[in-house]
Design an enzyme around this catalytic site. Structure first.
Site, PDB file in Angstrom:
ATOM      1  N   GLY A   1      50.090 -10.116 -15.671  1.00 39.33           N
ATOM      2  CA  GLY A   1      49.621 -11.102 -16.643  1.00 39.33           C
ATOM      3  C   GLY A   1      48.724 -12.152 -16.002  1.00 39.33           C
ATOM      4  O   GLY A   1      47.701 -12.541 -16.575  1.00 39.33           O
TER       5      GLY A   1
ATOM      6  N   ARG B   1      56.121  -6.869  -3.432  1.00 43.34           N
ATOM      7  CA  ARG B   1      55.908  -8.318  -3.626  1.00 43.34           C
ATOM      8  C   ARG B   1      56.528  -9.137  -2.496  1.00 43.34           C
ATOM      9  O   ARG B   1      56.032 -10.204  -2.161  1.00 43.34           O
ATOM     10  CB  ARG B   1      56.500  -8.769  -4.962  1.00 43.34           C
ATOM     11  CG  ARG B   1      55.609  -8.412  -6.116  1.00 43.34           C
ATOM     12  CD  ARG B   1      56.091  -9.009  -7.401  1.00 43.34           C
ATOM     13  NE  ARG B   1      55.043  -8.954  -8.409  1.00 43.34           N
ATOM     14  CZ  ARG B   1      55.191  -9.369  -9.660  1.00 43.34           C
ATOM     15  NH1 ARG B   1      56.332  -9.874 -10.045  1.00 43.34           N
ATOM     16  NH2 ARG B   1      54.195  -9.286 -10.509  1.00 43.34           N
TER      17      ARG B   1
END
Ligand code: ADP
Ligand code: MG
Length: 402
Positions: free
Chosen positions: A376, A36
């Site tokens: 999500g 990330r």
């Protein structure tokens, strides 16, 4: 609608407040997986190289409004510093006087990172005062935190009341890749869905139903579908309250001509643990006191065959309990197969933390067309919902000049 990006303003001499998603796993004070962080480098480098100073902000873990030592961002700043080959100082408290001074001293080409935003409950409450203070650290706001875009927090939504808001390059890439699945997708379009539970993925299944030509269901969630078909699944993970929904999906598939594939054979184990006794059985012979832990070889074969013609494939959720290597055959086979398909020109998009972890173990993440950094967030996006953190970024048409 298209969003304005970092390329739509002149960064020269500007102090840019950048929301990144540096919510990475930390172990023994070190970053365990920096993907990330690396994913945000293009935006950070672009801004620095074009004469901006950059104030980075992120959350880490769930400190719930308190200072939690293990959730400090120092290991992240250290890793970023190594990757950028420059110092990345970190401030003590996003609200502290020291932060204000450090921001004021920042020069073009320099970076500063705020401490974990969630050390204040105000972040998740989208508190206006907090947002205003954060906004005071920049002249322009850039959101590159796709993984947090489904949350309306001070740093993703609140700040945009006070600053012109642009998408970062990662955010842009995520929106493009995932929109391509919803808009003008190349058919045949297939989706492979696995993971533990149907519950978290019911909405996305329903929306994708309208877009895809086939759905392949594996993992723990397949059990609920098998029961909907009248099978018994022993001690397997099962969401009994969702059996009706599963049956509805199967019926809808039938009606609308969407091919839905379920496992025909599975690996079952006496316990879902390493070293447990296990065997392959057809789905009508799952023993009473055993649990499914993987798709079987016949299913793997059928799944890959069903994907042979697909031009677009979206994969979310491992097909078995891949954390136990013995139960990871189906997941690994799918990973390898999809990598080969991507190399052969199909568009293969993968989302979901565990699916990506499985691909990383295989060293195959680079082979895919797109790996979504948001679990999500990518699912909510594919449900067809507008994510709050994206909605507030400036649209290309209604361009305001920063
Ligand atoms: P992702 O993070 O890729 O979205 P999920 O979080 O939905 O995936 O699901 C991942 C989990 O599903 C893994 O921990 C895996 O062990 C579990 N899982 C897969 N197959 C089964 C199964 N048959 N029974 C129980 N759990 C399973
Ligand atoms: Mg997961």
């Amino acid at each position: 609608m298209e969003k304005q990006t970092v390329r739509d303003f002149d960064p020269q001499g500007k102090r840019v407040l950048v929301r990144v998603d540096f919510n990475v796993p930390i172990e023994d004070g070190k970053v365990k997986d920096d993907s990330r962080i690396r994913a945000a480098l293009p935006t950070i480098k672009y801004l620095l190289e074009n004469g901006a100073s950059v104030v980075l902000m992120s959350h880490l873990g769930r400190p719930k409004g308190k200072v939690v030592e293990s959730a400090r961002l120092r290991p992240v700043a250290q890793r970023l510093s190594t990757l950028l080959r420059m110092p990345v100082p970190i401030t003590g408290d996003p609200l502290g006087i020291g932060t204000r001074d450090a921001v004021a001293r920042l020069k073009p080409g320099q970076v500063l990172m705020l401490e974990n935003l969630r050390f204040h409950a105000a972040e998740e409450n989208n508190d206006d005062e907090y947002a205003k203070t954060l906004a005071s650290y920049g002249q322009v706001y850039v959101n590159d935190a796709f993984g947090t875009a489904h949350r309306a927090h001070a740093s993703t939504v609140g700040v945009t009341k006070y600053l012109p808001a642009y998408a970062g390059l990662l955010m842009e890439r995520e929106i493009q890749a995932l929109s391509s699945l919803l808009d003008d997708v190349k058919h045949p379009f297939a989706t492979v869905i696995g993971g533990a539970k149907v519950s978290g993925k019911l909405a996305v299944l329903k929306n994708l139903m309208q877009k895809v030509d086939s759905i392949l269901i594996g993992g723990g969630m397949a059990n609920t579908f098998l029961v909907a078909q009248g099978r018994t699944v022993g001690k397997s993970l099962l969401e009994r309250e969702l059996v009706d929904d599963a049956r509805q999906i199967l019926e809808d598939g039938e009606k609308s001509g969407v091919q839905i594939l379920l496992p025909t054979d599975v690996v079952v184990a006496k316990e879902v643990t390493r070293g447990a006794e296990h065997k392959v059985v057809p789905v009508h012979k799952i023993p009473n006191s055993w649990s499914t832990v993987d798709i079987g070889p016949q299913t793997t074969e059928a799944f890959t065959q069903a994907l042979e013609d697909a031009q677009t494939i979206f994969w979310n959720g491992p097909l078995g309990v891949f954390e136990v290597p013995t139960f990871g055959d189906g997941t690994r086979a799918m990973g390898r197969y999809l990598a080969a398909r991507a190399e052969a020109g199909a568009t293969v998009i993968v989302g979901g933390g565990d699916s990506i972890a499985a691909l990383e173990e295989l060293g195959l993440t680079d082979k895919m067309s797109h790996i979504s950094t948001g679990g999500g967030a990518s699912l909510e996006f594919l449900e067809g919902r507008e994510l709050p953190g994206i909605a507030v970024l400036m649209d290309r048409e209604t361009a305001a000049v920063a």
